[in-house]
Design a protein around this motif. Structure first.
Motif, PDB file in Angstrom:
ATOM      1  N   GLN A 170     -78.027 103.060   3.495  1.00 31.51           N
ATOM      2  CA  GLN A 170     -77.520 102.449   2.268  1.00 31.51           C
ATOM      3  C   GLN A 170     -78.534 102.556   1.136  1.00 31.51           C
ATOM      4  N   LEU A 171     -79.796 102.284   1.461  1.00 30.84           N
ATOM      5  CA  LEU A 171     -80.836 102.293   0.444  1.00 30.84           C
ATOM      6  C   LEU A 171     -80.950 103.660  -0.223  1.00 30.84           C
ATOM      7  N   ASP A 172     -80.929 104.709   0.569  1.00 34.17           N
ATOM      8  CA  ASP A 172     -81.035 106.055   0.004  1.00 34.17           C
ATOM      9  C   ASP A 172     -79.878 106.335  -0.955  1.00 34.17           C
ATOM     10  N   GLU A 173     -78.692 105.860  -0.598  1.00 39.58           N
ATOM     11  CA  GLU A 173     -77.530 106.050  -1.470  1.00 39.58           C
ATOM     12  C   GLU A 173     -77.663 105.239  -2.753  1.00 39.58           C
ATOM     13  N   ILE A 174     -78.150 104.011  -2.618  1.00 41.36           N
ATOM     14  CA  ILE A 174     -78.301 103.125  -3.773  1.00 41.36           C
ATOM     15  C   ILE A 174     -79.354 103.652  -4.745  1.00 41.36           C
ATOM     16  N   VAL A 175     -80.499 104.062  -4.220  1.00 36.96           N
ATOM     17  CA  VAL A 175     -81.605 104.502  -5.074  1.00 36.96           C
ATOM     18  C   VAL A 175     -81.190 105.664  -5.968  1.00 36.96           C
ATOM     19  N   LYS A 176     -80.367 106.555  -5.458  1.00 32.10           N
ATOM     20  CA  LYS A 176     -79.897 107.693  -6.255  1.00 32.10           C
ATOM     21  C   LYS A 176     -79.142 107.242  -7.503  1.00 32.10           C
ATOM     22  N   LYS A 177     -78.539 106.062  -7.441  1.00 37.04           N
ATOM     23  CA  LYS A 177     -77.731 105.567  -8.559  1.00 37.04           C
ATOM     24  C   LYS A 177     -78.547 104.769  -9.570  1.00 37.04           C
ATOM     25  N   LYS A 178     -79.793 104.470  -9.236  1.00 37.41           N
ATOM     26  CA  LYS A 178     -80.754 103.841 -10.150  1.00 37.41           C
ATOM     27  C   LYS A 178     -80.289 102.510 -10.736  1.00 37.41           C
ATOM     28  N   PRO A 179     -79.987 101.536  -9.897  1.00 36.57           N
ATOM     29  CA  PRO A 179     -79.686 100.203 -10.425  1.00 36.57           C
ATOM     30  C   PRO A 179     -80.952  99.560 -10.981  1.00 36.57           C
ATOM     31  N   ASP A 180     -80.801  98.446 -11.669  1.00 35.87           N
ATOM     32  CA  ASP A 180     -81.966  97.728 -12.197  1.00 35.87           C
ATOM     33  C   ASP A 180     -82.644  96.885 -11.121  1.00 35.87           C
ATOM     34  N   GLN A 224     -80.692  90.504 -25.161  1.00 37.60           N
ATOM     35  CA  GLN A 224     -80.177  90.741 -23.813  1.00 37.60           C
ATOM     36  C   GLN A 224     -78.665  90.959 -23.872  1.00 37.60           C
ATOM     37  N   ARG A 225     -78.250  92.037 -24.531  1.00 34.47           N
ATOM     38  CA  ARG A 225     -76.825  92.319 -24.650  1.00 34.47           C
ATOM     39  C   ARG A 225     -76.275  92.997 -23.401  1.00 34.47           C
ATOM     40  N   ARG A 226     -77.059  93.822 -22.770  1.00 33.00           N
ATOM     41  CA  ARG A 226     -76.611  94.553 -21.585  1.00 33.00           C
ATOM     42  C   ARG A 226     -77.221  93.917 -20.344  1.00 33.00           C
ATOM     43  N   PRO A 227     -76.396  93.429 -19.428  1.00 32.81           N
ATOM     44  CA  PRO A 227     -76.947  92.790 -18.229  1.00 32.81           C
ATOM     45  C   PRO A 227     -77.588  93.803 -17.294  1.00 32.81           C
ATOM     46  N   LEU A 228     -78.550  93.356 -16.535  1.00 29.57           N
ATOM     47  CA  LEU A 228     -79.131  94.182 -15.494  1.00 29.57           C
ATOM     48  C   LEU A 228     -78.090  94.379 -14.386  1.00 29.57           C
ATOM     49  N   ILE A 229     -78.038  95.571 -13.830  1.00 26.17           N
ATOM     50  CA  ILE A 229     -77.113  95.832 -12.732  1.00 26.17           C
ATOM     51  C   ILE A 229     -77.836  95.647 -11.406  1.00 26.17           C
ATOM     52  N   VAL A 230     -77.281  94.787 -10.572  1.00 18.11           N
ATOM     53  CA  VAL A 230     -77.835  94.491  -9.261  1.00 18.11           C
ATOM     54  C   VAL A 230     -76.893  95.057  -8.201  1.00 18.11           C
ATOM     55  N   THR A 231     -77.436  95.775  -7.238  1.00 16.96           N
ATOM     56  CA  THR A 231     -76.614  96.300  -6.155  1.00 16.96           C
ATOM     57  C   THR A 231     -77.082  95.719  -4.821  1.00 16.96           C
ATOM     58  N   PRO A 232     -76.149  95.319  -3.960  1.00 15.56           N
ATOM     59  CA  PRO A 232     -76.521  94.693  -2.688  1.00 15.56           C
ATOM     60  C   PRO A 232     -76.854  95.696  -1.593  1.00 15.56           C
ATOM     61  N   LEU A 233     -77.790  95.295  -0.755  1.00 17.89           N
ATOM     62  CA  LEU A 233     -78.178  96.042   0.437  1.00 17.89           C
ATOM     63  C   LEU A 233     -77.791  95.164   1.623  1.00 17.89           C
ATOM     64  N   VAL A 234     -76.823  95.609   2.441  1.00 11.85           N
ATOM     65  CA  VAL A 234     -76.225  94.715   3.430  1.00 11.85           C
ATOM     66  C   VAL A 234     -76.207  95.287   4.850  1.00 11.85           C
ATOM     67  N   GLY A 235     -77.112  96.193   5.155  1.00 12.81           N
ATOM     68  CA  GLY A 235     -77.154  96.774   6.493  1.00 12.81           C
ATOM     69  C   GLY A 235     -77.536  95.772   7.560  1.00 12.81           C
ATOM     70  N   LYS A 236     -77.050  96.010   8.799  1.00 17.55           N
ATOM     71  CA  LYS A 236     -77.340  95.122   9.916  1.00 17.55           C
ATOM     72  C   LYS A 236     -78.639  95.489  10.643  1.00 17.55           C
ATOM     73  N   ASP A 237     -79.049  96.730  10.522  1.00 14.49           N
ATOM     74  CA  ASP A 237     -80.260  97.174  11.212  1.00 14.49           C
ATOM     75  C   ASP A 237     -80.965  98.216  10.344  1.00 14.49           C
ATOM     76  N   ARG A 238     -82.089  98.718  10.848  1.00 14.69           N
ATOM     77  CA  ARG A 238     -82.882  99.650  10.050  1.00 14.69           C
ATOM     78  C   ARG A 238     -82.086 100.882   9.648  1.00 14.69           C
ATOM     79  N   HIS A 239     -81.356 101.455  10.584  1.00 17.97           N
ATOM     80  CA  HIS A 239     -80.600 102.678  10.275  1.00 17.97           C
ATOM     81  C   HIS A 239     -79.604 102.438   9.143  1.00 17.97           C
ATOM     82  N   GLN A 240     -78.824 101.372   9.246  1.00 23.24           N
ATOM     83  CA  GLN A 240     -77.848 101.075   8.194  1.00 23.24           C
ATOM     84  C   GLN A 240     -78.540 100.775   6.871  1.00 23.24           C
ATOM     85  N   LEU A 241     -79.618 100.011   6.931  1.00 30.49           N
ATOM     86  CA  LEU A 241     -80.332  99.646   5.715  1.00 30.49           C
ATOM     87  C   LEU A 241     -80.866 100.871   4.985  1.00 30.49           C
ATOM     88  N   MET A 242     -81.506 101.769   5.711  1.00 27.29           N
ATOM     89  CA  MET A 242     -82.108 102.928   5.068  1.00 27.29           C
ATOM     90  C   MET A 242     -81.051 103.922   4.578  1.00 27.29           C
TER      91      MET A 242
END
Length: 257
Positions: free
Chosen positions: A35-45, A15-33
């Motif tokens: 943010q999520l679409d932007e995050i998914v494109k970056k392919k975090p672990d 386990q030399r390389r840590p998993l990358i975790v990205t936060p999802l912090v939207g207040k409502d569905r619109h903000q969440l989705m």
């Protein structure tokens, strides 16, 4: 992406390389989705859904619908479900602790999340409750401790991670605030000691500007995860995922030589 279902079985020296975790912090569905679409494109672990940012947590069915939609739109990226309490740096919410853990159980029962965060400062009965339904539904339990005021001693940090293991956690996490570079080194020394001595994966970080070093080098000391900004930050000191990826590539290459 690493097989997160097998995270607890990964050998420490693998386990030399840590998993990358990205936060999802939207207040409502619109903000969440959005943010999520932007995050998914970056392919975090891992995606950490910080539900303490959500405006209406009293609508359990609404939260469950959001959980399902996030799951369906997350391109199979595992989901870590987290309520960070205000006592440990999270947002103020109107749910009681009983209601928070009722919500936890409802979400775990969906089978749509990979892991759930429970704070070590929670009541013992609630910790035991999470551990039990984590076993029943096959969800990983991450137990966490956050100190936004200072960096405890190396011994105290190791003890918190040891406590997580003793309480039945699959993963232990500690996040602390440094006031000096020495504090950051204390956190990293504790990480190395705990990673070598404990049978569960551990996650550590030093927060704020000074602590950014631990987010980049923590994996070299044994931290199994590091948190980075995919869309919006959830804690001080998180750096953009793209920049962190570059640093981790260099660290991994150097350590393999």
């Amino acid at each position: 992406m690493k097989n997160l279902g097998q995270l607890t079985a990964i050998e420490k020296d693998e386990q030399r390389r840590p998993l990358i975790v990205t936060p999802l912090v939207g207040k409502d569905r619109h903000q969440l989705m959005t943010q999520l679409d932007e995050i998914v494109k970056k392919k975090p672990d891992v995606i950490e859904w910080r539900i303490d940012y959500v405006t209406d947590l009293h609508d359990t069915e609404g939260v469950l619908r959001l959980t399902e939609e996030i799951y369906e739109r997350s391109a199979n990226i595992p989901l870590l479900f987290t309520r960070r309490s205000s006592r440990e740096g999270g947002e103020n919410i109107t749910l009681t602790e009983q209601e928070v853990f009722d919500l936890y159980e409802a979400v775990v029962q969906t089978g749509l999340i990979w892991a759930i965060d429970v704070e070590l400062s929670s009541e013992q009965a609630e910790i035991d409750r999470v551990v039990e339904f984590g076993k029943v539904y096959g969800v990983q339990v991450l137990m966490s401790y956050h100190n936004f005021e200072r960096t405890p001693s190396k011994q105290d940090i190791v003890q918190k991670l040891t406590e997580a293991k003793e309480q039945g956690a699959h993963i232990g996490k500690v996040a602390v605030m440094p006031t000096s570079v020495e504090d950051v080194l204390t956190l990293m020394q504790a990480t190395q000691e705990a990673a070598a001595g404990l049978p569960i994966p551990i996650v550590t970080m030093s927060m704020g500007r000074l602590g950014a070093l631990s987010r980049m080098m923590g994996g070299a000391c044994g931290s199994a995860m590091t948190f980075a900004v995919g869309s919006e930050s959830s804690a001080p000191g998180q750096i953009p995922m793209e920049e962190l990826q570059t640093v981790l590539d260099v660290v991994e290459r150097v350590m393999e030589e």
